[in-house]
Design a protein around this motif. Structure first.
Motif, mmCIF file in Angstrom:
data_model
loop_
_atom_site.group_PDB
_atom_site.id
_atom_site.type_symbol
_atom_site.label_atom_id
_atom_site.label_comp_id
_atom_site.label_asym_id
_atom_site.label_seq_id
_atom_site.Cartn_x
_atom_site.Cartn_y
_atom_site.Cartn_z
ATOM 1 N N ALA A 77 48.852 52.663 45.244
ATOM 2 C CA ALA A 77 48.460 54.042 44.953
ATOM 3 C C ALA A 77 46.948 54.201 44.856
ATOM 4 C CB ALA A 77 49.115 54.490 43.640
ATOM 5 N N PRO A 102 51.804 47.651 43.911
ATOM 6 C CA PRO A 102 51.079 48.880 43.600
ATOM 7 C C PRO A 102 50.273 49.293 44.823
ATOM 8 C CG PRO A 102 50.030 47.010 42.512
ATOM 9 C CD PRO A 102 51.201 46.467 43.281
ATOM 10 N N LYS A 158 43.097 52.341 51.939
ATOM 11 C CA LYS A 158 42.964 51.090 52.706
ATOM 12 C C LYS A 158 44.290 50.425 53.010
ATOM 13 C CE LYS A 158 41.920 48.026 48.858
ATOM 14 N NZ LYS A 158 40.981 47.125 48.245
ATOM 15 N N SER A 182 49.687 52.296 37.539
ATOM 16 C CA SER A 182 50.658 52.322 38.644
ATOM 17 C C SER A 182 51.753 51.284 38.411
ATOM 18 C CB SER A 182 49.963 52.049 39.985
ATOM 19 O OG SER A 182 49.021 53.053 40.263
ATOM 20 N N LYS A 217 41.660 39.589 48.964
ATOM 21 C CA LYS A 217 41.884 41.044 48.894
ATOM 22 C C LYS A 217 40.937 41.765 49.842
ATOM 23 C CE LYS A 217 40.789 43.548 45.302
ATOM 24 N NZ LYS A 217 40.808 44.142 43.977
HETATM 25 O O1 C5P Z 1 41.301 48.902 44.324
HETATM 26 P P1 C5P Z 1 41.878 47.533 44.344
HETATM 27 O O2 C5P Z 1 41.644 46.826 45.626
HETATM 28 O O3 C5P Z 1 41.506 46.691 43.167
HETATM 29 O O4 C5P Z 1 43.468 47.760 44.235
HETATM 30 C C1 C5P Z 1 44.381 46.687 44.143
HETATM 31 C C2 C5P Z 1 45.786 47.225 44.388
HETATM 32 O O5 C5P Z 1 46.129 48.161 43.369
HETATM 33 C C3 C5P Z 1 45.921 47.972 45.723
HETATM 34 O O6 C5P Z 1 47.159 47.619 46.304
HETATM 35 C C4 C5P Z 1 45.878 49.434 45.307
HETATM 36 O O7 C5P Z 1 46.555 50.303 46.189
HETATM 37 C C5 C5P Z 1 46.561 49.375 43.944
HETATM 38 N N1 C5P Z 1 46.185 50.500 43.060
HETATM 39 C C6 C5P Z 1 47.190 51.355 42.575
HETATM 40 N N2 C5P Z 1 46.847 52.422 41.774
HETATM 41 C C7 C5P Z 1 45.567 52.682 41.476
HETATM 42 C C8 C5P Z 1 44.530 51.815 41.947
HETATM 43 C C9 C5P Z 1 44.880 50.722 42.746
HETATM 44 O O8 C5P Z 1 48.364 51.159 42.870
HETATM 45 N N3 C5P Z 1 45.274 53.744 40.726
#
Ligand code: C5P
Length: 231
Positions: free
Chosen positions: A11, A9, A23, A86, A213
């Motif tokens: 997004a 994921p 990021k 996602s 992470k």
């Molecule tokens: O924000 P965080 O670090 O917890 O995100 C973990 C992973 O989930 C990341 O790879 C981020 O791109 C993905 N993600 C996503 N869709 C979202 C939020 C986060 O694919 N709406």
């Protein structure tokens, strides 16, 4: 035979990192962050497909050349407003296109964990391939854990025995994971929580602190050091 499919994921916006790009695209060792997890998963022979879930409005992915991964990669612009959404959207799209079967294993891995190694993925596969439920990489908690009150003062010290920090990949069968994510409470932050909410007990497989992470600006330096050692 069940296949192993990785799903990344990617997004999220990653606003806590404080950069002017999501990021997963911050440069580490000269490559966008997501490259490193992708490169590791690509080199695990048992993984046959890697699905990257991007935000519908993503403008960054196409700025780079991903040709070296072409025989395994599927890129889908179906990210949702949460990580769980996602992952769910990605799985549904793969299933609709018949690229994934109910009993295939899915390894969900955060784009923001560039320190993943091939050895860790192999360990996860070896330990879970015959498991009824599936599981995740995790590390036993090293620090002492404090519970705060709403004045940011310590209310109590939580015993840390048997507390683990969840990492990714998290590995479950497609059908179970989709059912779990569709029924999951809204505030879950990983895939295992959704499985737990169904009453299952995912297996904890020993991870590595290098697989942390990347979240805050200072994490970028540490990730860079870890990757410099690798390349
Ligand atoms: O924000 P965080 O670090 O917890 O995100 C973990 C992973 O989930 C990341 O790879 C981020 O791109 C993905 N993600 C996503 N869709 C979202 C939020 C986060 O694919 N709406």
């Amino acid at each position: 035979m069940a296949e192993f499919i990785a799903l990344i994921p990617a997004a999220g916006s990653g606003s806590r990192i404080g950069e002017d790009m999501p990021k997963q695209y911050c440069l580490l060792a000269g490559k966008p962050m997501i490259y490193h997890a992708l490169n590791t998963l690509y080199r695990v022979d048992r993984i046959t497909t890697i699905c990257v879930v991007l935000a519908p409005e993503d403008i960054w992915w196409t700025r780079y050349d991903w040709g070296e991964f072409a025989d395994k990669i599927q890129v889908i612009n179906c990210g949702g407003v949460t990580r769980a959404e996602s992952v769910t959207n990605g799985l549904k799209t793969l299933r609709a296109a018949k690229h994934i079967q109910d009993q295939d294993w899915v390894l969900v891995h955060d784009a923001a964990r560039p320190g993943l190694s091939i050895a860790l993925v192999e360990r996860l596969l070896d330990q879970l391939v015959a498991d009824e439920v599936g599981g995740l990489l995790a590390v036993p908690l090293a620090d002492t854990l404090k519970r705060a009150n709403d004045m940011d003062r310590v209310e109590c010290t939580e015993p840390r025995e048997q507390l683990w920090q969840a990492q990714t990949p998290q590995m479950f069968r497609t059908k179970l994971l989709l059912e779990a994510l569709e029924k999951a409470p809204e505030n879950i932050t990983d895939d295992a929580s959704a499985i737990e909410a169904l009453g299952y007990s995912p297996k904890l497989v020993m991870g590595d602190t290098n697989n942390f992470k990347v979240t805050y600006p200072q994490d970028l330096k540490l990730a860079e050091l870890i990757l410099q050692e690798r390349y």
